[in-house]
Design a protein around this motif. Structure first.
Motif, PDB file in Angstrom:
ATOM      1  N   LYS A 109     -10.977  -0.032  -9.084  1.00  0.00           N
ATOM      2  CA  LYS A 109     -10.811  -1.088  -8.084  1.00  0.00           C
ATOM      3  C   LYS A 109      -9.345  -1.450  -7.884  1.00  0.00           C
ATOM      4  O   LYS A 109      -8.929  -1.822  -6.790  1.00  0.00           O
ATOM      5  N   LEU A 110      -8.564  -1.371  -8.965  1.00  0.00           N
ATOM      6  CA  LEU A 110      -7.152  -1.707  -8.895  1.00  0.00           C
ATOM      7  C   LEU A 110      -6.329  -0.651  -9.617  1.00  0.00           C
ATOM      8  O   LEU A 110      -6.824   0.014 -10.528  1.00  0.00           O
ATOM      9  N   THR A 123      -1.745  -3.449  -8.452  1.00  0.00           N
ATOM     10  CA  THR A 123      -1.735  -3.227  -7.009  1.00  0.00           C
ATOM     11  C   THR A 123      -3.097  -2.705  -6.574  1.00  0.00           C
ATOM     12  O   THR A 123      -3.964  -2.415  -7.405  1.00  0.00           O
ATOM     13  N   ALA A 124      -3.280  -2.580  -5.266  1.00  0.00           N
ATOM     14  CA  ALA A 124      -4.508  -1.990  -4.748  1.00  0.00           C
ATOM     15  C   ALA A 124      -4.616  -0.550  -5.237  1.00  0.00           C
ATOM     16  O   ALA A 124      -3.608   0.135  -5.440  1.00  0.00           O
ATOM     17  N   ASN A 125      -5.836  -0.074  -5.454  1.00  0.00           N
ATOM     18  CA  ASN A 125      -6.035   1.284  -5.950  1.00  0.00           C
ATOM     19  C   ASN A 125      -5.419   2.302  -4.989  1.00  0.00           C
ATOM     20  O   ASN A 125      -5.551   2.178  -3.776  1.00  0.00           O
ATOM     21  N   GLY A 126      -4.755   3.299  -5.543  1.00  0.00           N
ATOM     22  CA  GLY A 126      -4.130   4.333  -4.721  1.00  0.00           C
ATOM     23  C   GLY A 126      -2.717   4.008  -4.305  1.00  0.00           C
ATOM     24  O   GLY A 126      -2.029   4.845  -3.720  1.00  0.00           O
ATOM     25  N   ILE A 127      -2.269   2.787  -4.587  1.00  0.00           N
ATOM     26  CA  ILE A 127      -0.896   2.414  -4.243  1.00  0.00           C
ATOM     27  C   ILE A 127      -0.022   2.659  -5.463  1.00  0.00           C
ATOM     28  O   ILE A 127       0.221   1.792  -6.292  1.00  0.00           O
ATOM     29  N   ASP A 128       0.386   3.915  -5.611  1.00  0.00           N
ATOM     30  CA  ASP A 128       1.361   4.250  -6.638  1.00  0.00           C
ATOM     31  C   ASP A 128       2.416   5.147  -6.003  1.00  0.00           C
ATOM     32  O   ASP A 128       2.317   5.500  -4.825  1.00  0.00           O
ATOM     33  N   LYS A 129       3.427   5.491  -6.742  1.00  0.00           N
ATOM     34  CA  LYS A 129       4.562   6.188  -6.139  1.00  0.00           C
ATOM     35  C   LYS A 129       4.220   7.620  -5.722  1.00  0.00           C
ATOM     36  O   LYS A 129       4.700   8.094  -4.692  1.00  0.00           O
ATOM     37  N   ALA A 130       3.375   8.281  -6.490  1.00  0.00           N
ATOM     38  CA  ALA A 130       2.979   9.643  -6.112  1.00  0.00           C
ATOM     39  C   ALA A 130       2.169   9.621  -4.819  1.00  0.00           C
ATOM     40  O   ALA A 130       2.406  10.415  -3.898  1.00  0.00           O
ATOM     41  N   GLY A 131       1.202   8.718  -4.748  1.00  0.00           N
ATOM     42  CA  GLY A 131       0.374   8.623  -3.547  1.00  0.00           C
ATOM     43  C   GLY A 131       1.177   8.256  -2.317  1.00  0.00           C
ATOM     44  O   GLY A 131       0.967   8.809  -1.228  1.00  0.00           O
ATOM     45  N   THR A 132       2.123   7.342  -2.475  1.00  0.00           N
ATOM     46  CA  THR A 132       2.956   6.930  -1.352  1.00  0.00           C
ATOM     47  C   THR A 132       3.855   8.070  -0.892  1.00  0.00           C
ATOM     48  O   THR A 132       4.006   8.318   0.317  1.00  0.00           O
TER      49      THR A 132
END
Length: 206
Positions: A109-110, A123-132
């Motif tokens: 979820k987070l 942060t919201a799930n999927g909001i990390d530096k690799a994903g961005t």
């Protein structure tokens, strides 16, 4: 390697994805912070919002980012606006235990990750530096073979591992350096400039 100014595109993309927020979970996060005995903070304009302005790690965050600290009586009552990130703070050894418990509770979820031993980012799930970075590359019609990522914190590990060439700074944590392809001088010794010089001189190739 061609260096191109995509500032406007990157800003629009970052804005789009950073609108994802943890706001709907704030009451539970605030309650967990109290249960674990750690501080919680977030950001509003140029201010850090917290119930505990005297917290040494809150003060450190204020000094790092040159932001004012605004004390509120009730974090969950005050923060009724969308936020992109909350920060939990405590001694590193204890915060590691909190991180494990938080990850077990929240699952997918987070996104929960330490940026420093004493900073736990939520942060919201999927909001990390690799994903961005993956989304930035897609927007620019490039792939990760065109990517060099440099970092020194725990929350840099995902992008360092993702990039074609992952670079950790000498001042980074041991875990961060273990995830990298190579080690650059520290931030204080212009490590990023050294990496760019190597790329321009073709000492490191993409």
């Amino acid at each position: 390697t061609v260096l191109v100014d995509h500032t406007d595109e990157l800003f629009d993309l970052a804005h789009k994805y950073l609108l994802a927020s943890v706001s709907m979970f704030l009451p539970v996060l605030a309650r967990q912070a109290k249960e674990f005995g750690v501080n919680i903070m977030t950001y509003e304009d140029d201010c850090i919002i917290t119930e505990q302005p005297e917290d040494i790690y809150c003060v450190k965050e204020s000094q790092i980012n040159h932001m004012k600290i605004k004390q509120v009586k009730s974090f969950s009552d005050y923060v009724i606006f969308p936020v992109t990130k909350c920060l939990l703070t405590a001694d590193g050894d204890y915060l590691q235990q909190v991180e494990e418990k938080m990850k077990a509770y929240w699952g997918e979820k987070l996104s929960i990750c330490r940026s420093e031993p004493y900073f736990l980012e939520v942060t919201a799930n999927g909001i990390d530096k690799a994903g961005t970075l993956a989304r930035v590359l897609e927007q620019l019609q490039l792939n990760k073979q065109n990517l060099v990522a440099c970092g020194d914190g725990f929350n840099d590990i995902s992008m360092i591992s993702y990039a074609e060439i992952g670079v950790a700074m000498t001042n980074g944590s041991e875990k961060t350096k273990a995830s990298a392809d190579c080690i650059a001088p520290s931030n204080d010794d212009d490590g990023i400039a050294a990496v760019i010089d190597c790329l321009l001189e073709n000492t490191v190739k993409l």
